[in-house]
Each structure stands twice: as C-alpha cells, then as structure tokens.
Design a protein around this motif. Structure first.
Motif, mmCIF file in Angstrom:
data_model
loop_
_atom_site.group_PDB
_atom_site.id
_atom_site.type_symbol
_atom_site.label_atom_id
_atom_site.label_comp_id
_atom_site.label_asym_id
_atom_site.label_seq_id
_atom_site.Cartn_x
_atom_site.Cartn_y
_atom_site.Cartn_z
ATOM 1 N N ASN A 54 1.135 -1.121 -0.218
ATOM 2 C CA ASN A 54 0.081 0.157 0.033
ATOM 3 C C ASN A 54 0.517 1.583 0.060
ATOM 4 O O ASN A 54 0.307 2.031 -0.133
ATOM 5 C CB ASN A 54 -1.340 -0.061 1.051
ATOM 6 C CG ASN A 54 -0.568 0.141 3.195
ATOM 7 O OD1 ASN A 54 1.248 0.298 2.304
ATOM 8 N ND2 ASN A 54 -1.089 -0.010 3.647
ATOM 9 N N TRP A 83 -5.023 -2.406 11.436
ATOM 10 C CA TRP A 83 -5.415 -2.738 10.103
ATOM 11 C C TRP A 83 -5.040 -1.900 9.521
ATOM 12 O O TRP A 83 -4.989 -0.589 9.570
ATOM 13 C CB TRP A 83 -6.526 -2.504 9.660
ATOM 14 C CG TRP A 83 -7.222 -4.669 9.908
ATOM 15 C CD1 TRP A 83 -7.160 -4.602 11.770
ATOM 16 C CD2 TRP A 83 -7.687 -5.537 10.111
ATOM 17 N NE1 TRP A 83 -8.063 -5.896 11.860
ATOM 18 C CE2 TRP A 83 -7.960 -6.455 10.733
ATOM 19 C CE3 TRP A 83 -7.914 -5.903 8.124
ATOM 20 C CZ2 TRP A 83 -8.599 -7.636 10.089
ATOM 21 C CZ3 TRP A 83 -7.717 -7.280 7.622
ATOM 22 C CH2 TRP A 83 -8.500 -8.655 8.706
ATOM 23 N N SER A 84 -4.421 -1.724 7.728
ATOM 24 C CA SER A 84 -3.961 -0.752 7.060
ATOM 25 C C SER A 84 -5.357 -1.402 5.456
ATOM 26 O O SER A 84 -4.806 -2.252 5.463
ATOM 27 C CB SER A 84 -2.345 -0.684 6.780
ATOM 28 O OG SER A 84 -1.857 -0.679 7.254
ATOM 29 N N ASP A 85 -5.105 -0.382 5.202
ATOM 30 C CA ASP A 85 -5.689 -0.539 3.802
ATOM 31 C C ASP A 85 -5.062 -0.244 2.666
ATOM 32 O O ASP A 85 -4.049 0.242 2.669
ATOM 33 C CB ASP A 85 -7.260 -0.105 3.449
ATOM 34 C CG ASP A 85 -7.081 1.296 3.819
ATOM 35 O OD1 ASP A 85 -6.051 2.281 4.055
ATOM 36 O OD2 ASP A 85 -8.404 1.824 3.613
ATOM 37 N N TYR A 87 -4.374 -1.765 -0.218
ATOM 38 C CA TYR A 87 -3.431 -2.666 -1.581
ATOM 39 C C TYR A 87 -4.232 -3.231 -2.094
ATOM 40 O O TYR A 87 -4.961 -3.886 -2.961
ATOM 41 C CB TYR A 87 -2.945 -3.754 -0.466
ATOM 42 C CG TYR A 87 -3.137 -3.715 0.837
ATOM 43 C CD1 TYR A 87 -1.058 -4.075 1.014
ATOM 44 C CD2 TYR A 87 -3.258 -3.376 1.794
ATOM 45 C CE1 TYR A 87 -0.016 -3.726 2.284
ATOM 46 C CE2 TYR A 87 -2.615 -3.110 3.116
ATOM 47 C CZ TYR A 87 -0.708 -3.376 3.275
ATOM 48 O OH TYR A 87 -0.293 -2.998 4.737
ATOM 49 N N SER A 94 -9.391 -3.707 -3.914
ATOM 50 C CA SER A 94 -8.727 -2.901 -2.856
ATOM 51 C C SER A 94 -8.680 -3.788 -1.345
ATOM 52 O O SER A 94 -9.761 -4.112 -0.902
ATOM 53 C CB SER A 94 -8.974 -1.612 -2.623
ATOM 54 O OG SER A 94 -8.397 -1.004 -1.894
ATOM 55 N N ASP A 95 -7.333 -4.568 -1.353
ATOM 56 C CA ASP A 95 -7.761 -5.385 0.097
ATOM 57 C C ASP A 95 -7.560 -4.108 1.441
ATOM 58 O O ASP A 95 -6.640 -3.156 1.066
ATOM 59 C CB ASP A 95 -6.709 -6.003 -0.685
ATOM 60 C CG ASP A 95 -7.457 -7.851 -0.938
ATOM 61 O OD1 ASP A 95 -8.584 -7.477 -1.542
ATOM 62 O OD2 ASP A 95 -6.685 -8.460 -1.224
ATOM 63 N N GLU A 96 -7.635 -4.456 2.321
ATOM 64 C CA GLU A 96 -6.671 -4.738 3.395
ATOM 65 C C GLU A 96 -6.441 -5.481 4.714
ATOM 66 O O GLU A 96 -7.309 -6.512 3.744
ATOM 67 C CB GLU A 96 -7.557 -4.030 4.594
ATOM 68 C CG GLU A 96 -9.454 -4.252 5.127
ATOM 69 C CD GLU A 96 -10.048 -3.397 5.555
ATOM 70 O OE1 GLU A 96 -10.804 -3.756 6.777
ATOM 71 O OE2 GLU A 96 -10.310 -2.246 5.020
#
Length: 131
Positions: A54, A83-85, A87, A94-96
């Motif tokens: 990301n 958590w991070s988004d 990706y 779009s993943d987290e």
C-alpha cells in the motif's frame, strides 16, 4: 530452498525476465511509484514470491507451487488489532490486511531481495506457514 541439480539457487523472473537480487529494491520501488502495487516473481522450480503493497507496508508471500497456501512475512511488534488498507491488486480489487500480517516496506524489500538471492527467508525475518 530450492536448488538446481548443480546446486545453484533457482533463478527468479518477473514477467519472464530474469531478476537479480541487487535490482529487487529499485524494481519494486519503481513499480509501486507507478501504481503497480502487486508483483509476482516466479522461479524456475515453480515457486512464486508475491509482494502486495500500500506504499507503506507490504504483504510478502512465498508459495511452493500453484495452489499452495504458502507462508508470509509477519510483524509481531505492531498492534495486533491494527489494520491497513490500500493494497491494490492487479485485478482492481482493493484489500485491507491486519498490520501483523504485513511488514514495513523497507523490510519487505530486504526480505524479497534475500529470497531472490538465496531462495529462503532471511534468518532474522519473521514469517508464518499457512499450509
């Protein structure tokens, strides 16, 4: 570690082009800067090495063969609930991910360079086996 019959580590490629360990960092930084946040390296032995970033953190996966759940780098020093988004996968998804299942980008580059150079995780890297 997977080796050729002569004992040399299998070569890794990206889009069919051989990749040297010393070019991994520059290559991945350039792809990420251009918005290509998902990168898959392939080895002659059928292994795959994936990096999904990301821009700040990255998930690094090492798969032994197609369909293998594989292993991935982890960061046990972060908030286990973080958590991070952002990706972004090549297919537009779009993943987290939990921060504990990703590593800072600099660490990801170091890990990938080591795997490309020698075929295995760095001795001091942390990872989990998902098999």
């Amino acid at each position: 570690m997977t080796s050729t019959p002569e004992g040399a580590v299998s070569a890794w490629t990206l889009d069919g082009r051989p990749v040297a360990a010393d070019e991994v960092g520059e290559l991945l930084r350039g792809r990420i800067a251009a918005g290509a946040l998902e990168t898959w390296f392939a080895s002659a032995s059928g292994r795959s090495l994936a990096v999904v970033s990301n821009g700040e953190r990255a998930m690094v996966l090492l798969l032994e063969h197609e369909g293998d759940p594989g292993e991935h780098a982890v960061d046990p020093d972060v908030d286990p609930d973080g958590w991070s988004d952002g990706y972004e996968l090549a297919n537009g998804q779009s993943d987290e991910y939990p921060d504990a299942d990703t590593v800072p980008l600099a660490e990801a580059l170091r890990i990938v360079e080591h795997v490309v150079a020698g075929g295995s995780w760095p001795a001091d890297a942390r990872w989990v086996v998902d098999r």
